[in-house]
Motif scaffolding. Sequence first.
Motif, PDB file in Angstrom:
ATOM      1  N   UNK A 193       0.440  -1.406   0.039  1.00 24.21           N
ATOM      2  CA  UNK A 193       0.131  -0.251  -0.069  1.00 24.21           C
ATOM      3  C   UNK A 193       0.608   1.478   0.213  1.00 24.21           C
ATOM      4  N   UNK A 194       1.829   1.385   0.131  1.00 27.10           N
ATOM      5  CA  UNK A 194       2.887   2.532   0.579  1.00 27.10           C
ATOM      6  C   UNK A 194       2.972   2.776   2.100  1.00 27.10           C
ATOM      7  N   UNK A 222      -8.426   3.645  -5.115  1.00 26.32           N
ATOM      8  CA  UNK A 222      -7.025   2.971  -5.504  1.00 26.32           C
ATOM      9  C   UNK A 222      -5.771   2.955  -4.626  1.00 26.32           C
ATOM     10  N   UNK A 223      -4.682   2.751  -5.079  1.00 23.90           N
ATOM     11  CA  UNK A 223      -3.561   3.276  -3.795  1.00 23.90           C
ATOM     12  C   UNK A 223      -2.789   4.854  -3.448  1.00 23.90           C
ATOM     13  N   UNK A 224      -3.610   4.965  -5.128  1.00 21.84           N
ATOM     14  CA  UNK A 224      -2.657   6.802  -4.589  1.00 21.84           C
ATOM     15  C   UNK A 224      -3.702   7.650  -3.900  1.00 21.84           C
ATOM     16  N   UNK A 225      -4.866   6.892  -3.912  1.00 24.77           N
ATOM     17  CA  UNK A 225      -6.053   7.680  -3.831  1.00 24.77           C
ATOM     18  C   UNK A 225      -6.739   7.590  -2.328  1.00 24.77           C
ATOM     19  N   UNK A 253      -7.330  13.719   2.068  1.00 25.36           N
ATOM     20  CA  UNK A 253      -7.895  14.445   0.621  1.00 25.36           C
ATOM     21  C   UNK A 253      -8.844  12.857   0.606  1.00 25.36           C
ATOM     22  N   UNK A 254     -10.231  12.799  -0.037  1.00 25.35           N
ATOM     23  CA  UNK A 254     -11.065  11.647   0.210  1.00 25.35           C
ATOM     24  C   UNK A 254     -11.195  11.871  -0.962  1.00 25.35           C
ATOM     25  N   UNK A 255     -11.105  11.322  -2.156  1.00 24.07           N
ATOM     26  CA  UNK A 255     -11.976  11.123  -3.064  1.00 24.07           C
ATOM     27  C   UNK A 255     -13.760  10.366  -2.776  1.00 24.07           C
ATOM     28  N   UNK A 256     -14.552  10.603  -3.372  1.00 25.34           N
ATOM     29  CA  UNK A 256     -15.958  10.593  -3.197  1.00 25.34           C
ATOM     30  C   UNK A 256     -16.500   9.007  -4.429  1.00 25.34           C
TER      31      UNK A 256
END
Length: 170
Positions: free
Chosen positions: A45-46, A153-156, A165-168
């Motif tokens: 995951x990083x 995804x992994x970057x998100x 920073x949350x992506x809906x």
Amino acid sequence: MENYGRVFGGNDKSDFSIYSHVYTESVSAVQYSFYQEEIKLAEKIGVDIARYPKETFYSRSNILGPEYMGDGASAPFDEQFPMAFGTGPFSIQDRYVTEDIPVGCHIYHELGQKFGVKTPVIDSIITLGSAMVGIDFDQTGVTLKELGIGHLDRAELLDYLENGNYKEEA
């Protein structure tokens, strides 16, 4: 089995402690294998997690010794761990099974599936825990979707974890 004749188990159930009466070399081997799967997930995951040398797992206090009592804190297998007396668990319906497996283990399982990391030890714990309490944790366990991160995804996911920073979901 490994503790029979090695440490006194007591006759009073209220004295029981997973740390004093259950931890053995074999249990430690499973815990260390579980930890190795956690490390693989984190690396894929990083993110990073607390790092412990293998030998830290091989004591009656396990990684809880250094986590809660400082580096070098350890209770040998041939000795009791009296600090933990009376801490249970006292039933198979304890949170170690009914919470840790459907929440922690199941989330690791789902992360493994999502990011292509095999989790055979974690999956085995889910299977055995389900059999012990008669609940299918594969069906009832907490999902990444329920946490609101299944679509990332992994970057998100990293952007969410590191920066908030949350992506809906689309």
